[in-house]
Motif scaffolding. Structure first.
Motif, short mmCIF file in Angstrom:
data_model
loop_
_atom_site.label_atom_id
_atom_site.label_comp_id
_atom_site.label_asym_id
_atom_site.label_seq_id
_atom_site.Cartn_x
_atom_site.Cartn_y
_atom_site.Cartn_z
N LYS A 56 20.46 11.18 26.77
CA LYS A 56 21.47 10.22 26.33
C LYS A 56 20.95 9.22 25.27
O LYS A 56 21.66 8.96 24.30
CB LYS A 56 22.05 9.47 27.53
N LEU A 81 29.76 14.48 27.33
CA LEU A 81 28.75 15.48 26.99
C LEU A 81 27.61 15.49 28.00
O LEU A 81 27.08 16.56 28.33
CB LEU A 81 28.22 15.23 25.57
N LEU A 85 26.57 18.68 30.13
CA LEU A 85 25.19 19.17 30.12
C LEU A 85 24.66 19.28 31.55
O LEU A 85 23.97 20.26 31.89
CB LEU A 85 24.30 18.26 29.29
N PHE A 99 36.77 19.90 28.44
CA PHE A 99 36.28 18.66 27.83
C PHE A 99 37.08 17.45 28.27
O PHE A 99 36.52 16.38 28.52
CB PHE A 99 36.29 18.79 26.30
#
Length: 123
Positions: A56, A81, A85, A99
């Motif tokens: 991050k 994200l 991940l 998403f």
């Protein structure tokens, strides 16, 4: 040391709330026992914490222009994200489907982990 433990507990609680609220975020098998799901949640919280510590900051650094341009709203995309991940690393143990679900999950995880950290970290 206690700060790391508080962050771990906050991440685990936040991920549990996201799994509970969003149908498209799943944790392990549906028929698994409570102990098995708790162990899976602990492993996923550990993976999520490591992703947030390692990946991050790098992603945030490269996204600084977008963060300035959007007045910080791009942080929601970064959190999404990180959740995706974590889903990719965890494999079948934790899955985020889509998403938009990741954005909502990232928002939930951010709010709940902030609240739990604030409640537990009383110095």
């Amino acid at each position: 040391m206690t700060s790391i433990l508080i962050k771990f507990i906050a991440n685990a609680a936040a991920l549990a709330v996201a799994v509970w609220l969003l149908d498209d975020i799943t944790l392990g098998d549906d028929g698994a026992s409570t102990g098995s799901q708790a162990a899976t949640l602990a492993v996923v919280a550990l993976i999520f914490g490591l992703v947030n510590v390692i990946v991050k900051p790098i992603l945030t650094f490269f996204a600084l222009p977008l963060l300035f341009l959007t007045l910080g709203l791009f942080a929601l995309v970064i959190n999404a994200l990180m959740l995706m991940l974590t889903s990719w690393i965890a494999g079948d143990a934790f899955h985020v489907d889509g998403f938009l679900t990741a954005v909502l999950g990232g928002l939930i995880v951010g709010i709940v982990s902030w609240g739990v950290s604030a409640a537990l970290d009383r110095d």
